[in-house]
Design a protein around this motif. Structure first.
Motif, mmCIF file in Angstrom:
data_model
loop_
_atom_site.group_PDB
_atom_site.id
_atom_site.type_symbol
_atom_site.label_atom_id
_atom_site.label_comp_id
_atom_site.label_asym_id
_atom_site.label_seq_id
_atom_site.Cartn_x
_atom_site.Cartn_y
_atom_site.Cartn_z
ATOM 1 N N PHE A 46 31.571 19.683 41.859
ATOM 2 C CA PHE A 46 33.019 19.629 41.646
ATOM 3 C C PHE A 46 33.279 18.814 40.381
ATOM 4 O O PHE A 46 32.787 19.173 39.324
ATOM 5 N N LEU A 47 33.997 17.725 40.476
ATOM 6 C CA LEU A 47 34.276 16.881 39.312
ATOM 7 C C LEU A 47 33.800 15.464 39.580
ATOM 8 O O LEU A 47 33.997 14.980 40.699
ATOM 9 N N SER A 66 36.461 15.932 33.996
ATOM 10 C CA SER A 66 36.663 14.819 34.934
ATOM 11 C C SER A 66 37.916 15.011 35.765
ATOM 12 O O SER A 66 38.844 15.726 35.372
ATOM 13 N N LYS A 67 37.939 14.304 36.894
ATOM 14 C CA LYS A 67 39.105 14.318 37.778
ATOM 15 C C LYS A 67 40.278 13.597 37.140
ATOM 16 O O LYS A 67 40.080 12.637 36.389
ATOM 17 N N ILE A 68 41.474 14.031 37.483
ATOM 18 C CA ILE A 68 42.682 13.261 37.163
ATOM 19 C C ILE A 68 43.289 12.908 38.522
ATOM 20 O O ILE A 68 43.775 13.801 39.221
ATOM 21 N N PRO A 69 43.194 11.647 38.933
ATOM 22 C CA PRO A 69 43.588 11.280 40.294
ATOM 23 C C PRO A 69 44.974 11.788 40.710
ATOM 24 O O PRO A 69 45.154 12.204 41.850
ATOM 25 N N SER A 70 45.911 11.779 39.784
ATOM 26 C CA SER A 70 47.282 12.163 40.160
ATOM 27 C C SER A 70 47.535 13.674 40.082
ATOM 28 O O SER A 70 48.619 14.134 40.408
ATOM 29 N N LYS A 71 46.538 14.440 39.643
ATOM 30 C CA LYS A 71 46.758 15.883 39.466
ATOM 31 C C LYS A 71 45.605 16.657 40.103
ATOM 32 O O LYS A 71 44.530 16.802 39.512
ATOM 33 N N CYS A 75 42.070 19.123 35.414
ATOM 34 C CA CYS A 75 40.955 18.257 35.033
ATOM 35 C C CYS A 75 41.161 17.798 33.595
ATOM 36 O O CYS A 75 42.042 18.305 32.883
ATOM 37 N N PHE A 76 40.345 16.838 33.219
ATOM 38 C CA PHE A 76 40.427 16.249 31.885
ATOM 39 C C PHE A 76 39.115 16.539 31.177
ATOM 40 O O PHE A 76 38.047 16.186 31.685
ATOM 41 N N VAL A 77 39.182 17.224 30.042
ATOM 42 C CA VAL A 77 37.950 17.530 29.318
ATOM 43 C C VAL A 77 37.709 16.466 28.257
ATOM 44 O O VAL A 77 38.630 16.045 27.559
ATOM 45 N N GLU A 78 36.477 15.986 28.207
ATOM 46 C CA GLU A 78 36.154 14.907 27.266
ATOM 47 C C GLU A 78 34.726 15.054 26.749
ATOM 48 O O GLU A 78 33.957 15.887 27.239
ATOM 49 N N LEU A 109 40.926 25.496 39.353
ATOM 50 C CA LEU A 109 41.910 24.618 38.722
ATOM 51 C C LEU A 109 42.910 25.450 37.922
ATOM 52 O O LEU A 109 42.628 26.587 37.543
ATOM 53 N N LYS A 110 44.070 24.848 37.701
ATOM 54 C CA LYS A 110 45.140 25.582 37.008
ATOM 55 C C LYS A 110 45.443 25.045 35.622
ATOM 56 O O LYS A 110 46.046 25.727 34.801
ATOM 57 N N THR A 111 45.052 23.794 35.373
ATOM 58 C CA THR A 111 45.450 23.170 34.116
ATOM 59 C C THR A 111 44.313 22.314 33.556
ATOM 60 O O THR A 111 43.594 21.673 34.315
#
Ligand code: ACO
Length: 189
Positions: A46-47, A66-71, A75-78, A109-111
């Motif tokens: 998963f993430l 990575s996970k974004i706790p509030s969303k 996910c957050f790509v880095e 995921l959607k975003t």
């Protein structure tokens, strides 16, 4: 560009590439090998997940989702990086598009969000648009002084920035551009 033998895979399913991946990322963002390896070993189904672009058994690209706790559906790509000698040949775009496919097909995921300082055009060409800063850590996030936006409510009062011409805030100097892409069903690699 030779697209043959080009594959994007999750690092944790191909641990034999750990060392190469570490070298690739550290060539761009220097960090101790121990810390880097520990971070890479957190890749999961998963993430977070680290995806690597491989050609002829050589790691030529990497990114981390990575996970974004509030969303929950984002996910957050880095740490997007392509080996220097392969840049400007479309490999970065291929890696990003495969990552988007992975987000949709495997992670549902959607975003996708990211932040960058200097590579905005690369991401714009891939369909990313500038957005307000987001909190990727789950706690308080500082105001984005460039857009005057705050994404979460701070737990204590926040002093407004002093608008004095003689004072330059480090937050402004280090301002990153946050970007967003809403995923749809159009996979085109
Ligand atoms: N500025 C403007 N345009 C760019 C840039 C840039 N910095 N980089 C790529 N492009 C353009 C290319 O010209 C190309 O345009 P075209 O389709 O009109 O020909 C298009 O974007 C796609 O370029 P690619 O060849 O696919 O990109 P590349 O393989 O070079 O990978 C990357 C881009 C990943 C940014 C690479 O240059 C790199 O590794 N840079 C160093 C590390 C870095 O800064 N990574 C991004 C950190 S931000 C983050 O991780 C979210």
């Amino acid at each position: 560009m030779d697209k043959n033998n080009l594959v994007v895979v999750p690092l944790h399913k191909h641990q034999e590439y750990l060392s190469q991946c570490c070298t690739l990322i550290n060539a761009e963002w220097k960090r101790s090998e121990t810390a880097r390896l520990r971070s890479l070993q957190s890749s999961s189904d998963f993430l977070p997940v680290n995806l690597i672009l491989i050609q002829n058994k050589t790691v030529i690209g990497h990114l981390k989702l990575s996970k974004i706790p509030s969303k929950g559906h984002a996910c957050f790509v880095e740490s997007v990086v392509i080996d220097r000698q392969f840049r400007g040949q479309g490999y970065g775009s291929i890696l990003m598009k495969e990552a988007e496919k992975h987000c949709q097909d495997n992670l549902h995921l959607k975003t996708i969000y990211l932040s960058t300082k200097g590579q905005e055009l690369f991401y714009e060409k891939l369909g990313y648009a500038k957005c307000d800063s987001i909190n990727i850590y789950g706690g308080f996030v500082a105001a984005n002084y460039a857009t005057n936006s705050v994404t979460t409510t701070p737990r204590h009062p926040v002093l407004p920035p002093l608008l004095n011409n003689n004072i330059i805030f480090p937050q402004v100097l280090n301002q990153k551009t946050y970007m967003i892409k809403y995923l749809n069903n159009n996979h085109c690699i």
